[in-house]
Design a protein around this motif. Structure first.
Motif, PDB file in Angstrom:
ATOM      1  N   GLY A 199       0.829  -1.946  -0.093  1.00  0.00           N
ATOM      2  CA  GLY A 199      -0.313  -0.001   0.171  1.00  0.00           C
ATOM      3  C   GLY A 199       1.075   1.042   0.428  1.00  0.00           C
ATOM      4  N   GLY A 200       2.079   1.100   0.240  1.00  0.00           N
ATOM      5  CA  GLY A 200       3.126   2.175   0.370  1.00  0.00           C
ATOM      6  C   GLY A 200       3.114   2.466  -0.845  1.00  0.00           C
ATOM      7  N   THR A 201       4.515   3.435  -0.896  1.00  0.00           N
ATOM      8  CA  THR A 201       4.660   3.723  -2.375  1.00  0.00           C
ATOM      9  C   THR A 201       5.607   3.325  -3.131  1.00  0.00           C
ATOM     10  OG1 THR A 201       5.095   6.800  -1.803  1.00  0.00           O
ATOM     11  CG2 THR A 201       5.695   6.384  -3.809  1.00  0.00           C
ATOM     12  N   ASP A 256       5.950   0.411  -2.355  1.00  0.00           N
ATOM     13  CA  ASP A 256       4.949  -1.483  -2.958  1.00  0.00           C
ATOM     14  C   ASP A 256       4.329  -1.179  -4.018  1.00  0.00           C
ATOM     15  OD1 ASP A 256       3.509  -3.737  -1.947  1.00  0.00           O
ATOM     16  OD2 ASP A 256       2.231  -2.564  -2.562  1.00  0.00           O
ATOM     17  N   VAL A 257       3.965   0.326  -4.482  1.00  0.00           N
ATOM     18  CA  VAL A 257       3.168   0.967  -5.587  1.00  0.00           C
ATOM     19  C   VAL A 257       4.223   0.504  -6.817  1.00  0.00           C
ATOM     20  CG1 VAL A 257       1.096   2.329  -6.788  1.00  0.00           C
ATOM     21  CG2 VAL A 257       1.396   2.342  -4.617  1.00  0.00           C
ATOM     22  N   SER A 282       6.395   5.549   8.270  1.00  0.00           N
ATOM     23  CA  SER A 282       6.933   3.840   7.218  1.00  0.00           C
ATOM     24  C   SER A 282       7.812   3.376   8.162  1.00  0.00           C
ATOM     25  CB  SER A 282       7.107   3.934   6.384  1.00  0.00           C
ATOM     26  OG  SER A 282       7.948   4.799   5.709  1.00  0.00           O
ATOM     27  N   GLY A 306       3.297   2.687   4.894  1.00  0.00           N
ATOM     28  CA  GLY A 306       2.843   4.233   4.976  1.00  0.00           C
ATOM     29  C   GLY A 306       1.457   3.705   5.123  1.00  0.00           C
ATOM     30  N   GLY A 307       0.530   2.272   4.428  1.00  0.00           N
ATOM     31  CA  GLY A 307      -0.568   2.024   4.656  1.00  0.00           C
ATOM     32  C   GLY A 307      -0.959   1.970   5.314  1.00  0.00           C
ATOM     33  N   VAL A 345      -1.597   6.019   7.399  1.00  0.00           N
ATOM     34  CA  VAL A 345      -2.477   6.750   6.248  1.00  0.00           C
ATOM     35  C   VAL A 345      -3.929   5.908   7.032  1.00  0.00           C
ATOM     36  CG1 VAL A 345      -4.176   6.528   4.958  1.00  0.00           C
ATOM     37  CG2 VAL A 345      -1.570   6.606   4.124  1.00  0.00           C
ATOM     38  N   SER A 346      -4.261   4.499   7.615  1.00  0.00           N
ATOM     39  CA  SER A 346      -5.250   4.157   8.351  1.00  0.00           C
ATOM     40  C   SER A 346      -5.079   4.584  10.217  1.00  0.00           C
ATOM     41  CB  SER A 346      -5.170   2.450   8.363  1.00  0.00           C
ATOM     42  OG  SER A 346      -5.421   1.613   7.451  1.00  0.00           O
ATOM     43  N   PRO A 377       0.098   6.784  -1.274  1.00  0.00           N
ATOM     44  CA  PRO A 377      -1.046   6.002  -0.597  1.00  0.00           C
ATOM     45  C   PRO A 377      -1.589   7.047   0.442  1.00  0.00           C
ATOM     46  CG  PRO A 377       1.044   6.208   0.696  1.00  0.00           C
ATOM     47  CD  PRO A 377       1.204   6.433  -0.862  1.00  0.00           C
ATOM     48  N   GLN A 432      -7.276   8.754   0.191  1.00  0.00           N
ATOM     49  CA  GLN A 432      -8.222   9.794   1.440  1.00  0.00           C
ATOM     50  C   GLN A 432      -8.019  11.086   1.055  1.00  0.00           C
ATOM     51  OE1 GLN A 432      -9.748   7.644   3.304  1.00  0.00           O
ATOM     52  NE2 GLN A 432      -7.975   5.229   3.579  1.00  0.00           N
TER      53      GLN A 432
END
Length: 321
Positions: free
Chosen positions: A43-45, A47-48, A155, A184-185, A188-189, A205, A209
Motif C-alpha cells: 500500500g505504500g509508495t 510497494d505501488v 513508514s 505507509g499503508g 494512513v489508516s 498512499p 484518502q
C-alpha cells in the motif's frame, strides 16, 4: 511469464513455473524466477511503484516475477535478506531512501549492488480531516504550545519521512514525537482514523484518502507543489525558507549477481519506467521518474547521503533498534 504478489509467507496467485518459458526468457538471469522484495507492508509508495515495474519486467524477461513484502525494522529485514542471498535465489530489492539505521545495515555500493533509480519526489504532511487545523502554521503553533499533544507517523524509524519530520521540528522549533510504522499503508489508516494527529508519508498512499475527504493535506515537503494537489503549499511557502526534503526509490541486488546480468535488468527497468502505466503512477504521486545506469544510481545515493549528514550529525534524529 507470470506476475505474482506474495505478502510475507502468504502467496496470492499461482507461482508455477514453465521450463519452456525460461528457455525463451529475454533475461540471462541466474535463477528460475525473479523475487522482488519490498521491505514494507503493501500500500505504500515503494510497494505501488514496485508492482507496476514488476509487471513490465515479467513481460520483457519471460520470467515469473514475484513481489514479496518483507516488512520490519524500517526495511532492514529485507536489506539483510537480499544482501545475504545467493545468485540462484534471484532477488531484487526496492530500497527507499534516504534510510538511516542505529546499527550498520547493508548499503547500496557496499553489501548491495546498484541497479536503477525508479523515482524521486515529495512527501505530504497530512492529518485527520475531522477537526483539522486550517494551515500547517496553525498546527505548528499549537505543537509549540502543547508539545505533548502532537506526534507524527511515518513508514519507519530512520526513513525519509522520519528525517523530514525531524527537519521540520528543527525549522519550526517543535518537539513532535515520531511514531514509526511498518509501512505507509498502516500509518494512513491510523491518521485518517484520528489515532495520530499527523503523518508524513509518500503521496501515493495518502492521495485516495485526501480525495475522499478523510485526510487534510497541510503541505508537501519538496520546493515545488504537486500537480495533483495544486492548492497544497510547500513547507517553504508556509514560512520555512530553505526547507526541502525528498524521498526516492531505487532497485538493488545482491553483490553475488554478476554485473552483466544487472545491466540487463537495468535495461529492462529503464523500459518499464518509460511505460504509460508507470508514468501515470509517478505523475499521480507528484514524483519524477528515474532511470540511468547503475553507476548513476550510486552517484545519486552518495550525493543524497551527504545532504542529510548535517541533520544526522546534529543528533536531531533519535534512532531506535
Amino acid at each position: 511469464m507470470k506476475f505474482v504478489i506474495r505478502c510475507g509467507a502468504l502467496l496470492f496467485g499461482a507461482a508455477a513455473f514453465a521450463a519452456a518459458g525460461a528457455a525463451q526468457a529475454g533475461l540471462d538471469w541466474p535463477a528460475r524466477q525473479i523475487t522482488w522484495v519490498v521491505g514494507f507492508v503493501p500500500g505504500g509508495t515503494a510497494d505501488v511503484l514496485t508492482r507496476i515495474a514488476a509487471q513490465e519486467l515479467a513481460r520483457q524477461s519471460g520470467l515469473n516475477v514475484i513481489v514479496e513484502n518483507r516488512p520490519g525494522a524500517a526495511g532492514a529485514i529485507a536489506l539483510q535478506l537480499v544482501a545475504r542471498s545467493k545468485p540462484e535465489d534471484g532477488y531484487l530489492l526496492t530500497v527507499p531512501g534516504p534510510l538511516v539505521y542505529p546499527t550498520p545495515q547493508p548499503r547500496i555500493g557496499h553489501e548491495l549492488s546498484p541497479v536503477i533509480l525508479m523515482a524521486e519526489g515529495p512527501m505530504v504532511i497530512v492529518g485527520p480531516a475531522k477537526n483539522a487545523r486550517a494551515t500547517l502554521q496553525d498546527v505548528l503553533a499549537d505543537a509549540r504550545r502543547r508539545p505533548e499533544a502532537w506526534s507524527y507517523g511515518s513508514s519507519g524509524n530512520g526513513t525519509s519521512q522520519n528525517l523530514a519530520g525531524e527537519l521540520l521540528n528543527q525549522y519550526a522549533g517543535t518537539r513532535m514525537v515520531h511514531v514509526p510504522y511498518k509501512g505507509g499503508g498502516q500509518a494512513v489508516s491510523d491518521v485518517a482514523g484520528g489515532q495520530i494527529p499527523l503523518a508524513i508519508l509518500g503521496s501515493a498512499p495518502v492521495m485516495p484518502q485526501i480525495k475522499a475527504g478523510a485526510l487534510k493535506a497541510y503541505a508537501v515537503t519538496t520546493p515545488y507543489r504537486l500537480k495533483s494537489l495544486p492548492d497544497v503549499p510547500t513547507v517553504e511557502e508556509t514560512g520555512f525558507k530553505g526547507y526541502a526534503a525528498t524521498q526516492w526509490f531505487s532497485v538493488a541486488a545482491a553483490n553475488s549477481i554478476p554485473a552483466a546480468q544487472l545491466e540487463q535488468v537495468n535495461a529492462a527497468l529503464r523500459a518499464a519506467i518509460a511505460t504509460p502505466e508507470f508514468k501515470a503512477a509517478v505523475d499521480n504521486a507528484g514524483m519524477i521518474a528515474g532511470g540511468g545506469s547503475p553507476a548513476d544510481l550510486q552517484k545519486f545515493i552518495e550525493a543524497d547521503d551527504a545532504k542529510w549528514k548535517k541533520l544526522l550529525d546534529s543528533g536531531a534524529v533519535k534512532l531506535q533498534n
